[in-house]
Write a protein that holds these residues in place. Structure first.
Motif, short mmCIF file in Angstrom:
data_model
loop_
_atom_site.label_atom_id
_atom_site.label_comp_id
_atom_site.label_asym_id
_atom_site.label_seq_id
_atom_site.Cartn_x
_atom_site.Cartn_y
_atom_site.Cartn_z
N LYS A 11 39.67 24.64 -24.68
CA LYS A 11 40.39 24.09 -25.83
C LYS A 11 41.08 22.82 -25.37
N GLY A 12 41.83 22.23 -26.29
CA GLY A 12 42.61 21.06 -25.90
C GLY A 12 41.80 19.78 -25.97
N ARG A 13 42.40 18.72 -25.48
CA ARG A 13 41.85 17.39 -25.71
C ARG A 13 40.60 17.09 -24.90
N GLY A 73 41.16 17.45 -15.37
CA GLY A 73 41.89 16.20 -15.18
C GLY A 73 42.19 15.95 -13.71
N ASP A 75 44.75 14.53 -12.58
CA ASP A 75 46.17 14.83 -12.36
C ASP A 75 46.34 16.27 -11.87
N LEU A 76 45.61 17.19 -12.48
CA LEU A 76 45.75 18.61 -12.13
C LEU A 76 45.16 18.87 -10.75
N GLY A 97 39.99 11.22 -21.53
CA GLY A 97 41.15 11.98 -21.02
C GLY A 97 42.04 11.14 -20.13
N ILE A 179 52.99 13.13 -17.79
CA ILE A 179 51.82 12.32 -18.12
C ILE A 179 52.09 11.57 -19.42
N SER A 181 50.10 8.76 -22.33
CA SER A 181 48.93 7.93 -22.68
C SER A 181 49.35 6.82 -23.62
N1 LIG Z 1 48.42 12.40 -23.60
C1 LIG Z 1 48.06 13.33 -22.72
N2 LIG Z 1 48.91 14.29 -22.45
C2 LIG Z 1 48.58 15.28 -21.60
N3 LIG Z 1 47.39 15.38 -20.97
C3 LIG Z 1 46.51 14.43 -21.20
C4 LIG Z 1 46.79 13.37 -22.07
N4 LIG Z 1 45.73 12.61 -22.12
C5 LIG Z 1 44.84 13.15 -21.29
N5 LIG Z 1 45.29 14.25 -20.71
C6 LIG Z 1 44.54 15.09 -19.75
O1 LIG Z 1 44.22 16.35 -20.33
C7 LIG Z 1 44.51 17.38 -19.41
C8 LIG Z 1 44.67 18.70 -20.12
O2 LIG Z 1 45.53 18.56 -21.18
P1 LIG Z 1 45.41 19.47 -22.46
O3 LIG Z 1 46.59 19.10 -23.27
O4 LIG Z 1 44.07 19.37 -23.05
O5 LIG Z 1 45.53 20.87 -21.86
P2 LIG Z 1 46.55 21.90 -22.37
O6 LIG Z 1 45.87 22.56 -23.51
O7 LIG Z 1 47.87 21.21 -22.53
O8 LIG Z 1 46.58 22.87 -21.15
P3 LIG Z 1 47.62 24.01 -21.06
O9 LIG Z 1 47.70 24.59 -22.44
O10 LIG Z 1 47.00 24.91 -20.04
O11 LIG Z 1 48.88 23.31 -20.58
C9 LIG Z 1 45.71 16.84 -18.67
O12 LIG Z 1 45.95 17.50 -17.46
C10 LIG Z 1 45.30 15.41 -18.47
O13 LIG Z 1 44.39 15.30 -17.40
#
Ligand SMILES: Nc1ncnc2c1ncn2[C@@H]1O[C@H](COP(=O)(O)OP(=O)(O)OP(=O)(O)O)[C@@H](O)[C@H]1O
Ligand SMILES: O=P(O)(O)OC[C@H]1O[C@H](OP(=O)(O)OP(=O)(O)O)[C@H](O)[C@@H]1O
Length: 244
Positions: A11-13, A73, A75-76, A97, A179, A181
């Protein structure tokens, strides 16, 4: 682990673009149980143990060697790796990302523009308040390494579980590492980036474990992924050497 264990975010971005990265190469990921199912299959790579996990779990698994390869990512990876970049290989930077891990302070701190100003502010703060400046972050290792490299020692880390940018306003911390963007969250919370406080310019990558064990079948599947052929050669050599 005899077959390749491959992971992409569930899920997520990063999710959709990770699927697209594989699809462009003719490898289709099919989720079992619909959009929110955490089991999946992939076509075209031979027998593969396909996993859908959070970006953080993927980075951790690659570092531990429980996942052979995956999209996550930078970063992680850099934050979770105990010995730094020796724990993983970057096969390809994927061009999505993108975000920077940065040090930020309240905009009202007009005397703090650089990391060295932050160290001076930390020393003054300790004299005045009898405690260290608190830095809120999820990026514990990256922060420690970066502050040490910048010779900043007058601080204490506070582990953040989320909404890190709120910490200075709520009084949970004084400084943040997080982080960014677009910069909108920093601005909305009255924070500014320290001018030499960019810790890492991160993007999504196809990463390969340096700590996993590899079978010939897993190496074969890996070599079919874009960007991974060079890593497969390196790992094959390492495997041959360790058996000779
Ligand atoms: N604006 C942003 N904020 C945070 N992460 C970003 C951003 N843009 C890109 N990323 C990348 O997306 C990765 C995962 O972020 P994402 O928000 O998709 O996961 P998450 O759903 O927050 O994960 P979790 O729920 O486990 O914390 C980050 O570690 C980073 O590498
Ligand atoms: O520079 P910006 O474009 O404002 O993006 C940065 C924000 O995005 C992320 O939070 P997210 O909304 O994903 O929530 P999270 O804290 O759960 O990751 C990240 O933690 C920052 O707070």
């Amino acid at each position: 682990m005899s077959v390749l264990s491959l992971a992409i975010p569930s899920k997520g971005r990063l999710k959709e673009k990770s699927e697209a990265f594989l699809m462009e190469q003719g490898f289709e990921v099919r989720q079992i149980g619909g959009e929110r199912g955490y089991q999946a299959e992939i076509t075209g790579l031979g027998e593969v143990d396909m996993r859908l996990l959070s970006a953080r779990e993927i980075a951790q698994g690659i570092i531990d060697g429980t996942i052979h390869a995956g999209v996550t990512g930078e970063d992680l990876l850099h934050d979770l790796a105990p010995t730094g970049p020796e724990d993983f290989h970057v096969a390809e930077r994927l061009g999505f990302g993108g975000a920077d891990v940065i040090v930020a302070v309240p905009q009202a701190w007009i005397d703090v523009d650089t990391m060295s100003d932050l160290e001076a502010a930390g020393a003054a703060f300790r004299k005045a308040h009898h405690r260290r400046l608190r830095v809120a972050t999820k990026y514990m290792r990256l922060t420690r390494r970066f502050f040490a490299a910048k010779s900043v020692g007058e601080y204490r880390l506070v582990e953040s579980a989320g909404a890190t940018e709120a910490a200075p306003a709520t009084g949970a911390a004084d400084v943040i590492v997080d982080i960014t963007s677009t910069g909108a969250t920093l601005k909305a919370n009255g924070l500014k980036i320290v001018s030499d406080g960019i810790i890492l310019k991160s993007e999504a990558v196809l990463a390969v474990s340096a700590n996993a064990s590899w079978s010939p079948a897993a190496l074969k599947s890996l070599s079919l992924l874009r960007g991974a052929a060079k890593i497969e050669k390196l790992l094959t050599l390492k495997n041959l050497n360790s058996h000779s």
